[in-house]
Design a protein around this motif. Structure first.
Motif, PDB file in Angstrom:
ATOM      1  N   MET A  33       0.822  -1.203   0.000  1.00  0.00           N
ATOM      2  CA  MET A  33       0.000   0.000   0.000  1.00  0.00           C
ATOM      3  C   MET A  33       0.852   1.246   0.000  1.00  0.00           C
ATOM      4  N   GLY A  34       2.065   1.164   0.477  1.00  0.00           N
ATOM      5  CA  GLY A  34       2.916   2.346   0.537  1.00  0.00           C
ATOM      6  C   GLY A  34       4.318   2.050   0.056  1.00  0.00           C
ATOM      7  N   GLN A  35       5.195   3.074   0.188  1.00  0.00           N
ATOM      8  CA  GLN A  35       6.604   2.955  -0.158  1.00  0.00           C
ATOM      9  C   GLN A  35       6.810   2.485  -1.591  1.00  0.00           C
ATOM     10  N   HIS A  36       5.979   2.967  -2.487  1.00  0.00           N
ATOM     11  CA  HIS A  36       6.145   2.660  -3.910  1.00  0.00           C
ATOM     12  C   HIS A  36       7.205   3.581  -4.480  1.00  0.00           C
ATOM     13  N   ARG A  37       8.272   3.027  -5.011  1.00  0.00           N
ATOM     14  CA  ARG A  37       9.367   3.821  -5.537  1.00  0.00           C
ATOM     15  C   ARG A  37       9.235   3.975  -7.043  1.00  0.00           C
ATOM     16  N   PRO A  38       9.769   5.072  -7.613  1.00  0.00           N
ATOM     17  CA  PRO A  38       9.757   5.221  -9.064  1.00  0.00           C
ATOM     18  C   PRO A  38      10.480   4.058  -9.732  1.00  0.00           C
ATOM     19  N   ALA A  39       9.952   3.627 -10.854  1.00  0.00           N
ATOM     20  CA  ALA A  39      10.511   2.477 -11.542  1.00  0.00           C
ATOM     21  C   ALA A  39      11.894   2.790 -12.097  1.00  0.00           C
ATOM     22  N   ARG A  40      12.880   2.026 -11.663  1.00  0.00           N
ATOM     23  CA  ARG A  40      14.223   2.223 -12.190  1.00  0.00           C
ATOM     24  C   ARG A  40      14.464   1.372 -13.440  1.00  0.00           C
ATOM     25  N   SER A  41      13.569   0.410 -13.703  1.00  0.00           N
ATOM     26  CA  SER A  41      13.794  -0.497 -14.811  1.00  0.00           C
ATOM     27  C   SER A  41      13.063  -0.073 -16.076  1.00  0.00           C
ATOM     28  N   THR A  42      12.401   1.100 -16.071  1.00  0.00           N
ATOM     29  CA  THR A  42      11.614   1.522 -17.217  1.00  0.00           C
ATOM     30  C   THR A  42      12.454   1.597 -18.480  1.00  0.00           C
ATOM     31  N   ASN A  43      13.706   2.051 -18.366  1.00  0.00           N
ATOM     32  CA  ASN A  43      14.528   2.208 -19.554  1.00  0.00           C
ATOM     33  C   ASN A  43      14.938   0.873 -20.159  1.00  0.00           C
ATOM     34  N   ARG A  44      14.633  -0.219 -19.500  1.00  0.00           N
ATOM     35  CA  ARG A  44      14.909  -1.533 -20.063  1.00  0.00           C
ATOM     36  C   ARG A  44      13.667  -2.140 -20.712  1.00  0.00           C
ATOM     37  N   ARG A  45      12.575  -1.411 -20.680  1.00  0.00           N
ATOM     38  CA  ARG A  45      11.353  -1.866 -21.324  1.00  0.00           C
ATOM     39  C   ARG A  45      11.151  -1.123 -22.640  1.00  0.00           C
ATOM     40  N   THR A 101       4.605   4.373  20.804  1.00  0.00           N
ATOM     41  CA  THR A 101       4.013   3.358  19.939  1.00  0.00           C
ATOM     42  C   THR A 101       3.962   3.940  18.530  1.00  0.00           C
ATOM     43  N   PHE A 102       4.521   3.213  17.577  1.00  0.00           N
ATOM     44  CA  PHE A 102       4.636   3.662  16.192  1.00  0.00           C
ATOM     45  C   PHE A 102       3.698   2.852  15.317  1.00  0.00           C
ATOM     46  N   LEU A 103       3.042   3.516  14.370  1.00  0.00           N
ATOM     47  CA  LEU A 103       2.141   2.856  13.427  1.00  0.00           C
ATOM     48  C   LEU A 103       2.557   3.199  12.004  1.00  0.00           C
ATOM     49  N   GLU A 104       2.768   2.176  11.185  1.00  0.00           N
ATOM     50  CA  GLU A 104       3.035   2.403   9.763  1.00  0.00           C
ATOM     51  C   GLU A 104       1.869   1.864   8.949  1.00  0.00           C
ATOM     52  N   ILE A 105       1.312   2.717   8.081  1.00  0.00           N
ATOM     53  CA  ILE A 105       0.223   2.320   7.211  1.00  0.00           C
ATOM     54  C   ILE A 105       0.803   2.076   5.828  1.00  0.00           C
ATOM     55  N   GLY A 106       0.578   0.887   5.285  1.00  0.00           N
ATOM     56  CA  GLY A 106       1.186   0.524   4.016  1.00  0.00           C
ATOM     57  C   GLY A 106       2.662   0.245   4.152  1.00  0.00           C
ATOM     58  N   PRO A 107       3.074  -0.711   4.990  1.00  0.00           N
ATOM     59  CA  PRO A 107       4.497  -0.889   5.296  1.00  0.00           C
ATOM     60  C   PRO A 107       5.291  -1.641   4.238  1.00  0.00           C
ATOM     61  N   GLY A 108       4.626  -2.225   3.240  1.00  0.00           N
ATOM     62  CA  GLY A 108       5.369  -2.965   2.219  1.00  0.00           C
ATOM     63  C   GLY A 108       6.073  -4.163   2.820  1.00  0.00           C
ATOM     64  N   ASP A 109       7.403  -4.187   2.731  1.00  0.00           N
ATOM     65  CA  ASP A 109       8.162  -5.317   3.279  1.00  0.00           C
ATOM     66  C   ASP A 109       8.429  -5.184   4.774  1.00  0.00           C
ATOM     67  N   VAL A 120      -3.136  -4.174   3.413  1.00  0.00           N
ATOM     68  CA  VAL A 120      -4.245  -4.956   2.868  1.00  0.00           C
ATOM     69  C   VAL A 120      -3.896  -6.430   2.760  1.00  0.00           C
ATOM     70  N   SER A 121      -2.632  -6.789   2.952  1.00  0.00           N
ATOM     71  CA  SER A 121      -2.202  -8.177   2.846  1.00  0.00           C
ATOM     72  C   SER A 121      -0.976  -8.413   3.712  1.00  0.00           C
ATOM     73  N   ASP A 122      -0.833  -9.659   4.170  1.00  0.00           N
ATOM     74  CA  ASP A 122       0.389 -10.026   4.891  1.00  0.00           C
ATOM     75  C   ASP A 122       1.281 -10.920   4.037  1.00  0.00           C
ATOM     76  N   ALA A 123       0.985 -10.973   2.727  1.00  0.00           N
ATOM     77  CA  ALA A 123       1.693 -11.915   1.852  1.00  0.00           C
ATOM     78  C   ALA A 123       3.194 -11.661   1.815  1.00  0.00           C
TER      79      ALA A 123
END
Length: 288
Positions: free
Chosen positions: A6-18, A95-103, A122-125
């Motif tokens: 849900m969070g910590q989405h980084r800009p795609a670094r691999s776009t130039n390889r597509r 007490t710390f809360l992170e929303i959208g923690p990713g990994d 939204v998932s613990d996968a």
């Protein structure tokens, strides 16, 4: 099963390889999925938040989230970069809360520095098989719920999350974060600015985000939303690379109004210049 955090989405670094064809195919798929989420009823969105990204990755196997590889040192650098800003709000008794923690790399790191850590996603996968600290707990969300004990959180945090939410759900989630905070608690919210966007794959084709960034905000728009849900004070920070300063909201607002009147191509050119981008990156701290 891999899911988009849900969070910590980084800009795609691999776009130039597509190839251009791959990027366009990605854009068309993501735009269609985003339209489905925008048009969905509230009860439908509760399911779609966690399922749409599975479909995206299945239909776009070259997606940067699947092809990008981060070394342990890169992950640690990303954590330290976030801590350089967050540490000013934290105390070992908090007490710390992170929303959208990713990994959950940041949350796991902070578990050794504060009393308790909660994470909501939204998932613990992604972290299902990870070894979790004893003072860490993950709660599953329907996309807007924040099911932690009310009034218990000293510092809440999200990074690259708000833009992924349906506008109706953004207000509700923000209100739920407010309810989770203790009196005097802070919500640190980092999200891209609409005026320097789009920031999803539609940046290659459109002037406004049409992909899974369902709504990108300006600082002023988001500040108003914070006020609507009840935050007594909203502080704006600007900066980059570990150096951040409080900035008067009036100054940021004036900058945004000036940029709003410029053609999109001019705004993009100014943002590439560096200084304007540092001002535009949204870094809000709401205080209960």
């Amino acid at each position: 099963m891999l899911k988009q955090p849900m969070g910590q989405h980084r800009p795609a670094r691999s776009t130039n390889r597509r190839s251009q064809e791959m990027i366009r195919a990605h854009y068309q798929v993501e735009k269609a999925l985003a339209r489905r989420l925008r048009d969905a009823l509230p009860e439908e969105r509760r399911v779609l938040y966690s399922s749409l990204y599975d479909e995206l990755y299945r239909r776009v196997p070259q997606h940067p989230q699947l092809t990008r590889k981060s070394s342990p040192s890169e992950v640690q650098q990303a954590v330290e970069a976030q801590l350089s800003f967050l540490s000013r709000f934290l105390d070992k008794a908090h007490t710390f809360l992170e929303i959208g923690p990713g990994d959950c790399a940041l949350s796991f790191e902070l578990a050794g520095r504060v009393r308790r850590v909660y994470a909501v996603d939204v998932s613990d996968a992604i972290t299902r098989h990870a070894t979790r600290p004893e003072n860490f707990e993950l709660f599953l969300s329907d996309g807007s719920s924040v099911p932690v004990p009310p009034g218990c959180v000293n510092v809440a945090y999200s990074n690259q999350l708000m833009e992924h939410l349906h506008p109706d759900d953004a207000w509700q989630q923000l209100r739920n974060i407010y309810e989770a905070l203790a009196a005097g608690g802070h919500y640190v919210c980092i999200t891209p600015n609409r005026l320097s966007g789009p920031h999803d794959v539609s940046k290659y084709f459109d002037d406004v985000a049409t992909g899974l960034h369902l709504k990108e905000y300006t600082t002023i728009e988001l500040q108003r939303l914070f006020r609507q849900v009840g935050f007594s004070r909203v502080t704006v920070y600007i900066g980059a690379r570990g150096r951040y300063l409080r900035c008067p909201l009036s100054l940021v607002g004036a900058c945004e109004r000036l940029l709003e009147g410029l053609p999109h191509a001019w705004r993009k050119a100014l943002v590439r210049g560096g200084a304007v981008g540092a001002v535009l990156g949204i870094r809000l701290v709401g205080t209960k």
